[in-house]
Scaffold this active site. Sequence first.
Site, PDB file in Angstrom:
ATOM      1  CD  GLU A 289      -2.705  -1.382  -0.035  1.00 38.14           C
ATOM      2  OE1 GLU A 289      -3.017  -0.367  -0.683  1.00 38.14           O
ATOM      3  OE2 GLU A 289      -3.013  -2.538  -0.407  1.00 38.14           O
ATOM      4  CB  CYS A 323      -1.529   7.070   2.714  1.00 37.79           C
ATOM      5  SG  CYS A 323      -2.587   6.117   3.789  1.00 37.79           S
TER       6      CYS A 323
HETATM    7  P1  NAD Z   1       8.975   5.310   3.145  1.00 35.60           P
HETATM    8  O1  NAD Z   1       8.709   4.742   1.790  1.00 35.60           O
HETATM    9  O2  NAD Z   1      10.010   6.346   3.284  1.00 35.60           O
HETATM   10  O3  NAD Z   1       9.355   4.143   4.159  1.00 35.60           O
HETATM   11  C1  NAD Z   1       8.541   3.004   4.324  1.00 35.60           C
HETATM   12  C2  NAD Z   1       9.407   1.868   4.815  1.00 35.60           C
HETATM   13  O4  NAD Z   1      10.285   1.474   3.750  1.00 35.60           O
HETATM   14  C3  NAD Z   1      10.293   2.248   5.997  1.00 35.60           C
HETATM   15  O5  NAD Z   1      10.360   1.175   6.897  1.00 35.60           O
HETATM   16  C4  NAD Z   1      11.632   2.483   5.333  1.00 35.60           C
HETATM   17  O6  NAD Z   1      12.719   2.305   6.200  1.00 35.60           O
HETATM   18  C5  NAD Z   1      11.614   1.432   4.247  1.00 35.60           C
HETATM   19  N1  NAD Z   1      12.561   1.691   3.144  1.00 35.60           N
HETATM   20  C6  NAD Z   1      12.993   2.878   2.688  1.00 35.60           C
HETATM   21  N2  NAD Z   1      13.838   2.696   1.641  1.00 35.60           N
HETATM   22  C7  NAD Z   1      13.920   1.362   1.440  1.00 35.60           C
HETATM   23  C8  NAD Z   1      14.617   0.533   0.499  1.00 35.60           C
HETATM   24  N3  NAD Z   1      15.392   1.057  -0.441  1.00 35.60           N
HETATM   25  N4  NAD Z   1      14.429  -0.805   0.579  1.00 35.60           N
HETATM   26  C9  NAD Z   1      13.634  -1.351   1.508  1.00 35.60           C
HETATM   27  N5  NAD Z   1      12.960  -0.622   2.428  1.00 35.60           N
HETATM   28  C10 NAD Z   1      13.091   0.721   2.399  1.00 35.60           C
HETATM   29  O7  NAD Z   1       7.543   5.831   3.699  1.00 35.60           O
HETATM   30  P2  NAD Z   1       7.220   6.547   5.083  1.00 35.60           P
HETATM   31  O8  NAD Z   1       7.779   7.923   5.039  1.00 35.60           O
HETATM   32  O9  NAD Z   1       7.526   5.679   6.241  1.00 35.60           O
HETATM   33  O10 NAD Z   1       5.631   6.617   4.970  1.00 35.60           O
HETATM   34  C11 NAD Z   1       4.997   7.557   4.165  1.00 35.60           C
HETATM   35  C12 NAD Z   1       4.535   6.940   2.862  1.00 35.60           C
HETATM   36  O11 NAD Z   1       3.732   5.813   3.132  1.00 35.60           O
HETATM   37  C13 NAD Z   1       3.666   7.887   2.060  1.00 35.60           C
HETATM   38  O12 NAD Z   1       3.978   7.780   0.705  1.00 35.60           O
HETATM   39  C14 NAD Z   1       2.264   7.384   2.353  1.00 35.60           C
HETATM   40  O13 NAD Z   1       1.315   7.716   1.367  1.00 35.60           O
HETATM   41  C15 NAD Z   1       2.492   5.914   2.452  1.00 35.60           C
HETATM   42  N6  NAD Z   1       1.447   5.242   3.224  1.00 35.60           N
HETATM   43  C16 NAD Z   1       0.516   4.532   2.536  1.00 35.60           C
HETATM   44  C17 NAD Z   1      -0.511   3.905   3.220  1.00 35.60           C
HETATM   45  C18 NAD Z   1      -1.558   3.125   2.478  1.00 35.60           C
HETATM   46  O14 NAD Z   1      -2.293   2.376   3.100  1.00 35.60           O
HETATM   47  N7  NAD Z   1      -1.653   3.278   1.166  1.00 35.60           N
HETATM   48  C19 NAD Z   1      -0.565   3.990   4.607  1.00 35.60           C
HETATM   49  C20 NAD Z   1       0.420   4.703   5.282  1.00 35.60           C
HETATM   50  C21 NAD Z   1       1.437   5.322   4.578  1.00 35.60           C
END
Ligand code: NAD
Length: 539
Positions: A289, A323
């Site tokens: 998501e 989100c």
């Molecule tokens: P992010 O993508 O920065 O991080 C998410 C996770 O991915 C973290 O645990 C991070 O450490 C990890 N990560 C980062 N780079 C990585 C890589 N190269 N390989 C593997 N893992 C990696 O997102 P965030 O800032 O934690 O959250 C915000 C984002 O999440 C926004 O885009 C928001 O829209 C989305 N979000 C979506 C939903 C949904 O249900 N659609 C819900 C909550 C948040």
Amino acid sequence: MSSHPINEPILDYEAGSEHKSNLKKELNKQLNEVLEIPCIVNGKKVYTNNTVIQVVPHNHKHTLANVHLAGKKEIEEACKSAIKAQTDWINMGMENRAQIFERCADLLANKWRMRINAATMLNQSKTVFQAEVDAACELIDFWRFNAHYAREFHEQLQPLVSPEGTINTTEIRPLEGFVLAITPFNFTSIAANLPSAPALVGCTAIWKPSRNSYYSNYLLMQLMMEAGLPDGVINFLPGSGSEITETALANPDFAGIHFTGSTSVFQGIWQRIAKALPSLKGYPRIVGETGGKDFVVAHPDCDQKGLTVALLRGAFEYQGQKCSAASRAYIPTSVWNGIEEKIILETNKIKMGDCNDFTNFMTSVIDERAFNKITGYIERAKNDSKCNIIVGGGSDNSKGWFIEPTIIVTTNPKSETMVEEIFGPVLTVYVYQDDYFEDILDMCDKASPYALTGSIFSSNEENIQKAYNKLRFTAGNFYINDKPTGAVVAQQPFGGARASGTNDKAGGPLNLLRWISPRSVKRNNLKIHDWTYPFMDES
Ligand code: NAD
């Protein structure tokens, strides 16, 4: 069918209440200690001494915890322990597993509630209400309803027909191997749900929490252990997402990924999985998501006061770091003339500050990186002749990462703040001519690659139906005369398609079904001792 759970009631924390005083005590307690956060591998605490600090975003000089990061050795150990734990975990049976997560829900609803809420307020800068609806209520609901759904589909998936002499059954097997849960900072509930939903149906998991929510997430890991989660079923690994993904993918037993976060990170992970495919035992399940560019479309006949409240709450609660946050609005001229002054007035009334002061409606954004990204959008809008900032636009990162609630009015429906995810307290409004409603629906559908949430405001059923049909694929969660945020488990299962994810609807049975790989079993009770068939008899 068994009767279903009810949604956890939201506590008000009203003045003079016991809840409020208990929460205040807990906030003080947590502010007066610095926690050492280890990795949890096979149920054991592992202190690696490669540490980072976890700070309070609205008071970033305050350290909450030292966090011990996992290295390659801990990641490999965690994968091994997850694989080893799976047989006993499966043999424990669905009912016993469900009861463990129901115990988690009960612990969170009672003994742990204030601890987890205070941790979420301090770690992720949430107001008390935002913490209560996320870290307490939503997670309690995830655990209780998931257990309920899993019981139900165990019955529903049984074969319809067993002819005489035969017994047909379906074993609801989990995926073979472990699931990697990579979780976001913005919802404590989502973070704990991503490893525990696959675990409920018999998978084991590696949990990689966000670097901005190690503190609240670690407390939840402890809660699950207190509820009786066996060693190795969920392994908690703070550390680099990229390194954890690489090491997990090098293991042939990698069975799937349960991800929530940004679109670009998820796309990168998907590509890495595709490359690793030849060395994996099976085809992994990929559930993600991701981002959103969530809309509000108003029709000239809408309830203007309701629209104003939806825009304020939808755009600015939790500093727009949902989100589902309303971040682009298409408003007809007649309606905008009616609400512009009011929305500026109300936005100026929003109090922002420390979550410990319950009169604040907003606190800070999560970290320096988010602060720079969001203020970058605001500064570029200031220099764009087609954009006009009608309220907000200021920021201050001296004590915490504070950004004012900001509304931009643009004459360019494709300006960057109308189409890109900002993930901050910024709402952009495009004002359209009253008789262009249908064109605006088309524009809303095509403007952005995302398709997560959106709202239509109208008092007329025909207009609502037009929007409902034209915006069918523009949002996975569609709201009529309401803000586009605040989905509730078992009421509006959550998720979107296009660039917003695989739409596997967390908080519903569809998500749990992604973590199973059923085995069909035919038991023959007839003695078949003749290999010939009747058609072969010519007499
Ligand atoms: P992010 O993508 O920065 O991080 C998410 C996770 O991915 C973290 O645990 C991070 O450490 C990890 N990560 C980062 N780079 C990585 C890589 N190269 N390989 C593997 N893992 C990696 O997102 P965030 O800032 O934690 O959250 C915000 C984002 O999440 C926004 O885009 C928001 O829209 C989305 N979000 C979506 C939903 C949904 O249900 N659609 C819900 C909550 C948040």
